[in-house]
Design an enzyme around this catalytic site. Structure first.
Site, PDB file in Angstrom:
ATOM      1  N   LYS A 111       0.814  -1.214   0.000  1.00 57.85           N
ATOM      2  CA  LYS A 111       0.000   0.000   0.000  1.00 57.85           C
ATOM      3  C   LYS A 111       0.852   1.270   0.000  1.00 57.85           C
ATOM      4  CE  LYS A 111      -3.954  -2.314   0.535  1.00 57.85           C
ATOM      5  NZ  LYS A 111      -3.501  -3.707   0.661  1.00 57.85           N
TER       6      LYS A 111
HETATM    7  C1  LIG Z   1      -4.172  -4.779   0.110  1.00 63.35           C
HETATM    8  C2  LIG Z   1      -3.383  -6.031   0.044  1.00 63.35           C
HETATM    9  C3  LIG Z   1      -3.672  -7.025  -0.888  1.00 63.35           C
HETATM   10  C4  LIG Z   1      -4.826  -6.928  -1.852  1.00 63.35           C
HETATM   11  O1  LIG Z   1      -4.657  -5.880  -2.758  1.00 63.35           O
HETATM   12  P1  LIG Z   1      -5.928  -5.321  -3.585  1.00 63.35           P
HETATM   13  O2  LIG Z   1      -5.427  -4.153  -4.298  1.00 63.35           O
HETATM   14  O3  LIG Z   1      -6.956  -4.983  -2.541  1.00 63.35           O
HETATM   15  O4  LIG Z   1      -6.372  -6.434  -4.447  1.00 63.35           O
HETATM   16  C5  LIG Z   1      -2.861  -8.140  -0.912  1.00 63.35           C
HETATM   17  N1  LIG Z   1      -1.842  -8.290  -0.047  1.00 63.35           N
HETATM   18  C6  LIG Z   1      -1.547  -7.359   0.875  1.00 63.35           C
HETATM   19  C7  LIG Z   1      -0.432  -7.609   1.841  1.00 63.35           C
HETATM   20  C8  LIG Z   1      -2.291  -6.191   0.953  1.00 63.35           C
HETATM   21  O5  LIG Z   1      -1.996  -5.272   1.877  1.00 63.35           O
END
Ligand SMILES: *Cc1c(COP(=O)(O)O)cnc(C)c1O
Length: 493
Positions: A111
């Site tokens: 993120k």
């Molecule tokens: C947010 C997240 C995901 C999923 O990503 P999306 O964009 O919601 O599909 C997968 N793995 C981790 C560690 C995340 O923080």
């Protein structure tokens, strides 16, 4: 270029307006009306660039009213706090299996790739749209978004940020990361229930007209840092383009040769960015969508029926514990040739009946572009152990889900093309699951669990996680879904 609502093509905005507003008033997602193209020459010319330079080149194509100088200053600052100068390094597992590590930022999950950039895009957008009010960023998080948004927005002028997370849906380290958040403009609150409860609560707050007026009188307006904001998706396109350039540079592929991409998926934001990179012209082969036991997307991609009426599982990959993948709406909109009425009708039936079935031609396109599979917790642990034992590579549960689904894909199809596996979190964010996978059954309490994983593997925890033990808990409240509005009002007094 302008941005339109996926549910109403008449809603048209500039990039700055779309980023400032986050979500269209009609509930649709603000989406570029066309996807700019990258030629092979343009791609080739990026091979010699840094990550930051590539980010400027790509984002500029979507953000016409931003100057190159602005974008350069954003990119230079956004990736400053990463612990690897390459920002998103690739680790080779074998020559056909290339792991893109997206967790070298300040909160150790992917993120950060977008949420270290979004505050700059948003602040500049507010200036460009002559917004006078203070923006309050509301976030519903399944764990990683909340912390990354808090770090991105902390002490950013004329912003407030309030994060809701599901009380029992995050790991102990994730919980601590948020409860100890520093900054004068931040708020954090647990919600009884799962991620969908928190997300539904936030969506209700956004659609509450009376609350909107009330906040306006107080000098605030609400915006979102969830991946429904275009300012979140755009920085994610960059690492797919960049990874392709890095593979070219390393001689792992030739210009024009496709790479598959395998993404552990929840809200569909990360894999959507890979789809847009493909739309731009990056040679991407199969988009492999990996889910955990909450396999609503696996079923959707295989059958064309999206059905959220199913058991919700709390798994060891909590950031993928999602039954409504918001960003899918953008994919449908693009695949359907921007048919806003069609998308609107699907989303209405999702709201009404919890399900919809897409048209035959869309199903076909979906099946050509994507492969989907899922992996349960037991298998996730097996993959973590095998990856550690056979490659000395310590991976987190989300990444393990991706590796397992890639294995399924290869077995089913025999496709042995170079595949970029997206690694979305540091294993140190999910110590208990990783230790369990390695055969440990007694876990140290609190942050000592980080040292336990280090003692077992010799790997070191990212500095911000190791530093948690010296932080004080600032936020310890829990509320029910119906009290979330009060929490907002309380913070924006
Ligand atoms: C947010 C997240 C995901 C999923 O990503 P999306 O964009 O919601 O599909 C997968 N793995 C981790 C560690 C995340 O923080």
């Amino acid at each position: 270029m302008y941005y339109v609502s996926t549910r109403d093509n008449h809603v048209k905005m500039t990039a700055a307006q779309a980023i400032a507003q986050g979500l269209s008033r009609d509930g649709g997602l603000l989406t570029p009306c066309e996807i700019p193209k990258l030629t092979e020459e343009a791609l080739g010319s990026m091979v010699g660039m840094s990550y930051q330079q590539r980010a400027v080149a790509i984002m500029k194509l979507f953000l016409e009213e931003f100057t190159t100088e602005e974008l350069e200053s954003f990119a230079n600052r956004a990736y400053e706090r990463f612990d690897d100068p390459r920002v998103a390094p690739i680790r080779e597992v074998d020559s056909a299996t290339q792991c893109l590590e997206l967790w070298h930022g300040p909160t150790s999950a992917f993120k950060d790739m977008a949420l270290q950039m979004l505050p700059y895009l948003l602040s500049a957008s507010l200036v460009k749209t002559e917004e006078e009010k203070t923006v309050c960023i509301l976030v519903a998080t399944s764990g990683d978004t909340g912390k990354a948004a808090l770090e991105g927005f902390r002490d950013v002028e004329r912003t407030k940020i309030l994060v809701f997370y599901p009380k029992d849906g995050v790991s102990s380290i994730q919980g601590l990361q948020m409860q100890t958040q520093e900054g004068e403009n931040v708020g954090v609150c647990a919600v009884y229930g799962n991620f969908d409860d928190a997300q539904t609560g936030v969506k209700l707050i956004f659609s509450d007209e009376q609350l909107r007026k009330n906040l306006e009188e107080r000098g605030f307006f609400l915006s979102s840092a969830n991946s429904i904001n275009w300012g979140r998706v755009l920085p994610q396109l960059v690492y797919y383009v960049s990874a392709y350039c890095d593979l070219l540079k390393a001689g792992r592929i030739k210009l024009g040769e496709p790479m598959n991409v395998c993404v552990p998926t929840g809200n569909f934001g990360n894999i959507l960015a890979a789809f847009y990179a493909k739309e731009m012209g990056v040679p991407v082969g199969k988009l492999i969508c990996a889910s955990n036991n909450n396999n609503v997307l696996t079923d959707f991609i295989r059958t064309g029926v999206y059905d959220r009426n199913r058991t919700f599982y709390t798994t060891m990959s909590p950031s993928m514990d999602i039954l409504v993948s918001s960003n899918l709406e953008r994919l449908l909109y693009t695949l359907a040739g921007q048919d806003d009425a069609l998308v609107k009708s699907y989303m209405e039936s999702l709201n009404r009946d919890g399900r919809y079935e897409i048209r035959g031609d869309l199903k076909e396109q979906l099946g050509d572009l994507f492969y989907a599979g899922f992996c349960d917790d037991a298998q996730t642990q097996t993959v973590i152990r095998e990856m550690w034992e056979s490659h000395g590579y310590l991976i987190d549960p989300h990444t393990a889900v991706a590796f397992d689904v890639l294995q399924q894909y290869r077995q089913e199809t025999g496709d042995d093309r170079v595949t970029l596996v997206v690694s979305t979190a540091s294993p140190f964010k999910f110590c208990d699951s990783v230790l369990g996978a390695l055969g440990v059954s007694h876990f140290a309490v609190g942050t000592a669990i980080l040292e336990q994983l280090t003692a077992l593997t010799g790997e070191t925890a990212p500095a911000p996680l190791a530093g948690l033990k010296n932080k004080t808990v600032r936020f310890n409240d829990s509320v029910s879904k119906s009290q979330m509005t009060d929490v907002v009002l309380d913070m924006l007094k």
